[in-house]
Design a protein around this motif. Structure first.
Motif, short mmCIF file in Angstrom:
data_model
loop_
_atom_site.label_atom_id
_atom_site.label_comp_id
_atom_site.label_asym_id
_atom_site.label_seq_id
_atom_site.Cartn_x
_atom_site.Cartn_y
_atom_site.Cartn_z
N LEU A 790 0.89 -1.31 0.14
CA LEU A 790 0.01 0.06 0.00
C LEU A 790 0.66 1.15 0.00
O LEU A 790 0.49 2.17 -0.51
CB LEU A 790 -0.78 -0.11 1.09
CG LEU A 790 -2.17 -0.90 1.18
CD1 LEU A 790 -3.11 -0.93 2.49
CD2 LEU A 790 -3.07 -0.35 0.20
N LEU A 791 1.99 1.27 0.77
CA LEU A 791 2.85 2.36 0.84
C LEU A 791 3.48 2.55 -0.52
O LEU A 791 3.91 3.76 -0.93
CB LEU A 791 4.02 2.23 1.80
CG LEU A 791 3.57 2.17 3.24
CD1 LEU A 791 4.75 1.64 4.03
CD2 LEU A 791 2.78 3.44 3.68
N ARG A 792 3.54 1.50 -1.40
CA ARG A 792 3.87 1.73 -2.83
C ARG A 792 3.02 1.93 -3.87
O ARG A 792 3.16 1.99 -5.08
CB ARG A 792 4.80 0.51 -3.11
CG ARG A 792 5.95 0.20 -2.24
CD ARG A 792 6.88 -1.04 -3.07
NE ARG A 792 5.85 -2.17 -3.18
CZ ARG A 792 6.05 -3.17 -2.19
NH1 ARG A 792 6.67 -2.88 -1.24
NH2 ARG A 792 5.32 -4.36 -2.44
N GLY A 793 1.97 2.37 -3.21
CA GLY A 793 0.62 2.71 -4.11
C GLY A 793 0.04 1.32 -4.78
O GLY A 793 -0.69 1.48 -5.80
N GLU A 794 0.31 0.29 -4.19
CA GLU A 794 -0.18 -1.09 -4.66
C GLU A 794 -1.33 -1.64 -3.84
O GLU A 794 -1.18 -1.47 -2.51
CB GLU A 794 1.00 -2.24 -4.97
CG GLU A 794 1.91 -1.65 -5.59
CD GLU A 794 3.11 -2.98 -5.76
OE1 GLU A 794 2.84 -4.20 -5.19
OE2 GLU A 794 4.29 -2.47 -6.08
N GLN A 795 -2.35 -1.97 -4.35
CA GLN A 795 -3.59 -2.43 -3.70
C GLN A 795 -3.39 -4.19 -3.70
O GLN A 795 -3.59 -4.89 -4.59
CB GLN A 795 -4.88 -2.07 -4.40
CG GLN A 795 -4.95 -0.70 -4.50
CD GLN A 795 -5.54 -0.25 -3.05
OE1 GLN A 795 -5.91 -0.85 -2.34
NE2 GLN A 795 -5.18 1.21 -2.79
N ARG A 796 -3.47 -4.42 -2.32
CA ARG A 796 -3.34 -6.18 -2.05
C ARG A 796 -4.09 -6.47 -1.06
O ARG A 796 -3.83 -5.66 0.13
CB ARG A 796 -2.12 -6.73 -1.86
CG ARG A 796 -2.08 -8.23 -2.02
CD ARG A 796 -0.76 -8.66 -2.58
NE ARG A 796 0.19 -8.62 -1.57
CZ ARG A 796 0.38 -9.58 -0.48
NH1 ARG A 796 -0.70 -10.39 -0.13
NH2 ARG A 796 1.36 -9.21 0.37
N VAL A 797 -4.95 -7.25 -0.92
CA VAL A 797 -5.84 -7.57 0.37
C VAL A 797 -4.91 -8.74 1.10
O VAL A 797 -4.61 -9.72 0.36
CB VAL A 797 -7.25 -8.07 0.14
CG1 VAL A 797 -7.99 -8.29 1.28
CG2 VAL A 797 -7.91 -6.85 -0.67
#
Length: 889
Positions: A790-797
């Motif tokens: 998320l900090l890198r702008g990637e969305q992963r649950v």
């Protein structure tokens, strides 16, 4: 008690004296010498007689201490095989750059140590120039355990050799950018250079012993010829106070590990002051190692002392050296000659007369600089004696001055371990002492410069030629990545199908699986079973006759159980390492085996099984050493949990090892509930650690000693087992609007959850889904990675969020561990969260009583579930009170 004439009783009094008259004559002769020539002469004759007897092969106990002199006299030193002048220049450059590196780093406050390498420089340089085999020659080369605080000197040598740049030296202890050098030997941080992490003091010597032993293990099992591999461990005299440092000395001598040499830098100082202020650490260490059966070589004095010993016709000098404590010797190195004349030579008339024959310059040379560890010829002689000695390991006690060549501000000062830099003037004085061609103009920017004679200089050519002759650069770590084939599926399928009505503990399931895997034609011989004298506890005795217990002596006796099927079989090519009662030794075994893929280019699959309470808690520092050394394998905490080990009580009841294990990034931690889960985890571990894309991780599995029927593996659960969570048994609602709860459980706790599932449905109309949480740690690791994405702008649950997505009702987690273990994942669970666990001290009782005590049994789970549902308004609050009363809580 004494006899009538005041003589202490002796074991000799029990032996028959066939000629009492002759015995009396010997005693009278000794008395006469004592009276005529003094007790020192009598003692000398006795020691000479013992020395002669030993040389003649008479079976007499050895003296544990010898005089405070070199074991190898100057006249007996071998011819030095090298260009001493050239090696002196090389050593001077390395001394300079080591000090410069740390001093330049002080600008950024990153620290470093200067004094250790300054005292030990010749101990390393002599080895690199003449003895240490590299990995590009025949065999695996030598294994070098470098003293952690000496790392700047090793970096300096790599810089001279062209393996490191000035920029890298300037990034000493500044690793965040990816181009820095780690503070100490850290294979995980600089894997092409360092093989062994050593700065957690005491672990280096312990690991070196078991590495030398593992080298023999590989040879005796015909896996790798290690005849040309020698293990060198460089240690500090202060480090020898760590209990691990001397814990395995007897093992090394018992197994005649003459492929092992300890080099102990006896500069008489530890971090805060003298090692043995009022005593003599060299003599203490000599007695300790001799008593353990080691060959001891003392390299104490330089050539300047030869004149003093030749003048000592009365033995007064030797007597004085034996009695002066270490702290006083340290003081001599910092005081003027007048002080030495008064306090050393003034101790008795004979010494005072000897001192009259010595110039102030000679006394200064002897007491300020002339130590055996500072002279290449002395060190060379000691190393040659060590590698040529057969039948026992060797320890070299080399005396040095801490901070040698760094000037009076450093040498022998109590605080020199904490001193991080020299001034420009001190560097200029050092330059003159070392004879280095560094002009004053090089200091104009206010920084001490690095020095280098040039890539094509005689010094560099000489260094590289010596290393080429010895098999290439050192130290060096080389990995020959050869993936192991996956074992046949048959061994895993045996556990997939379950045990039917037969009860089986997960400890036995693991042992059965490994026993089958050891029969695999391709990889079976690669398994290294390791156990600290509890094999029978874990049901491993069936491996004794088939695999054999490793012993370099074989089996020289007739075992008491030879007529039994599972007799105690030792063999020279035995596969099992049964270490006795030493978790530290077993862990050192595991580290050696788990890193053999790099050390020897031979991939081994170790598994180390132990009482879980005595693993991470007892030898946790070695677990970090394992991670730092990039080790691979299976660590198995058996008899796990705080309530499964009936009757053993507090010191055996482990409820926290998973919490400690979770702190280690390289450890993949699993708490399987069923035999089939064990099989899936081990299979995936073999793929991850030994497959084509091998990872530098290791596995920690907890298994239990509680027999239970083992179910067959449901379809489609493999991914959930590996990732850490899957729904094992879905509840069946009694009616459409029945309250619902999700029960997450790991290990043996799943059986309490399943019983609670039935009680909730039958007594309270509540539907519960039971989940097997095979790894709280892996669920957390995955969730942390999702947060980082998320900090890198990637969305992963996170996987745990996905798995529980849409699951109705609150979540209650239960395990045989402290609540913090499942609570690791609570923030990524969208449902209302609560947990049960075994917080507090363990106790002795039945399993049922212990579980009731901690509030984790099935009835406690029911009450906790109702309490959660009551808070949500899904069951009446009165149900909680009624349940407590019904179940007697």
């Amino acid at each position: 008690m004494t006899d009538p004439v005041g003589k202490l009783p002796s074991e000799l009094d029990q032996l028959p004296d066939r000629d009492p008259e002759e015995t009396a004559e010997w005693a009278a002769s000794l008395d006469a010498v004592t009276q005529a020539a003094g007790p020192h002469r009598a003692a000398y004759l006795m020691r000479r007689s013992l020395q002669h007897a030993e040389g003649a092969g008479l079976a007499l106990p050895k003296l544990l201490e010898t005089d405070y002199v070199n074991s190898i006299p100057t006249a007996a030193e071998p011819v030095f095989d090298g260009d001493l002048e050239m090696e002196s220049r090389i050593t001077a450059w390395n001394r300079w750059n080591a000090a410069a590196m740390v001093t330049r780093g002080a600008r950024y406050g990153v620290g470093g140590h200067i004094a250790t390498f300054a005292s030990a420089a010749w101990l390393y340089e002599t080895g690199f120039n003449h003895f240490f085999r590299g990995k590009e020659g025949d065999g695996s080369g030598d294994q070098l355990y470098i003293q952690g605080h000496a790392s700047p000197g090793i970096y300096a040598r790599a810089f001279l050799d062209g393996r490191l740049s000035e920029q890298q030296l300037d990034n000493f202890r500044q690793e965040a950018g990816g181009e820095g050098l780690p503070s100490y030997p850290h294979p995980r941080r600089l894997p092409w250079l360092w093989e062994f992490p050593t700065v957690s003091m005491g672990l280096g010597p312990l690991s070196a012993i078991y590495q030398a032993r593992f080298n023999r293990y590989l040879a005796n099992r015909n896996i790798k010829d290690t005849a040309n591999s020698h293990v060198w461990a460089f240690l500090g005299d202060g480090e020898m106070d760590e209990p691990e440092s001397t814990a395995a000395l007897a093992l090394a001598s018992r197994e005649q590990l003459d492929n092992l040499t300890f080099v102990i830098n006896c500069n008489l100082q530890r971090l805060d002051g003298p090692v043995r202020a009022n005593f003599r650490v060299v003599q203490e260490l000599e007695a300790q190692f001799r008593g353990a059966g080691w060959n001891v070589v003392k390299t104490l004095w330089g050539n300047a002392w030869d004149e003093l010993f030749q003048l000592d016709t009365t033995g007064a000098l030797l007597r004085r050296l034996r009695e002066v404590p270490d702290a006083q010797f340290q003081t001599y190195a910092t005081r003027d000659v007048a002080y030495i004349r008064e306090h050393f030579f003034g101790a008795e008339p004979a010494l005072a007369e000897l001192a009259k024959l010595l110039t102030d310059a000679k006394i200064g040379e002897c007491f300020y600089t002339s130590r055996g560890g500072h002279e290449a010829r002395k060190v060379y002689a000691a190393y040659k004696a060590a590698v040529e000695h057969k039948g026992a390991p060797t320890v070299i006690l080399a005396q040095t001055v801490k901070g040698y060549t760094l000037g009076k501000g450093f040498e022998s000062k109590n605080a020199n371990h904490q001193m991080k830099k020299l001034s420009i003037d001190e560097f200029k004085s050092m330059r003159e002492l070392l004879g280095l061609p560094i002009p004053d103009s090089a200091f104009e920017d206010g920084l001490v410069p690095y020095g280098h004679p040039g890539a094509d200089s005689p010094e560099v050519r000489y260094l590289q030629e010596r290393r080429a002759a010895l098999g290439g650069p050192a130290p060096a770590r080389r990995v020959h990545a050869v993936a192991l084939p996956q074992p046949e599926e048959r061994a895993f399928k045996a556990l997939y199908k379950g045990s039917g009505k037969q009860e089986m503990a997960t400890t036995m399931a693991f042992v059965r699986l490994v026993k089958d895997l050891m029969r695999d034609k391709e990889t079976g011989k690669r398994w290294v079973p390791i156990v600290p004298d509890e094999a029978r506890t874990f049901g491993m005795e069936s491996l004794f006759p088939s695999a054999g217990i490793y012993s370099p002596m074989g089996q020289t006796y007739d075992p008491v159980d030879r007529d039994q099927l599972m007799y105690y079989k030792e063999a020279k090519d035995g596969q099992i390492l049964n270490e006795g009662i030493t978790e530290a030794g077993a862990m050192a075994d595991f580290i050696a085996a788990s890193t053999s893929y790099a050390t020897h280019g031979e991939t081994m699959i170790p598994f180390y099984i132990f009482y879980s309470m005595f693993g991470w808690q007892r030898t946790g520092d070695q677990m970090w050493q394992l991670a730092d050394q990039l080790g691979k394998g299976f660590i198995v905490g058996a008899t796990a949990g705080r309530t499964t080990l009936t009757g053993e009580g507090l010191q055996h009841a482990d409820g926290h090892s998973h919490l400690i294990a979770a702190t280690n990034p390289a450890s993949l931690n699993y708490d399987p509930a069923f035999a089939y889960e064990v099989a899936v985890i081990v299979k995936d571990g073999l793929r991850r650690m030994y497959g084509p894309e091998a990872e530098n991780v290791f596995y920690y599995l907890t298994v239990y000693n509680e027999p239970k029927p083992q179910p067959a593996m449901p379809e489609g659960v493999e991914e959930g087992i590996v990732k850490g969570l899957y729904r094992f048994k879905e509840g069946t609602p009694a009616k459409a609007d029945a309250p619902r709860i999700q029960l997450l459980s790991s290990g043996t706790a799943i059986h309490w959850a399943l019983e609670a599932q039935e009680l909730l449905a039958a007594d309270w109309g509540v539907t519960a889904d039971v989940w097997s949480a095979t790894s709280w740690g892996e669920l957390r690791r995955d969730a942390l990675e999702a947060d980082e994405a998320l900090l890198r702008g990637e969305q992963r649950v996170p996987y745990v969020t996905q798995a529980l997505s849409g699951a109705p009702g609150p979540v209650l987690a239960v395990s045989d561990w402290m609540r913090q273990v499942p609570d690791q994942i609570s923030q990524w669970v969208e449902q209302d969260w609560s947990s049960l666990g075994t917080d507090g001290f363990g106790l002795s009782d039945t399993r049922a009583a212990a579980r009731r005590h901690f509030g984790v049994d099935a009835q406690s789970i029911v009450v906790a579930s109702l309490a959660q549902l009551a808070r949500r308004g899904e069951v009446p609050a009165s149900a909680v009170k009624e349940a407590r009363e019904r179940y007697g809580l």
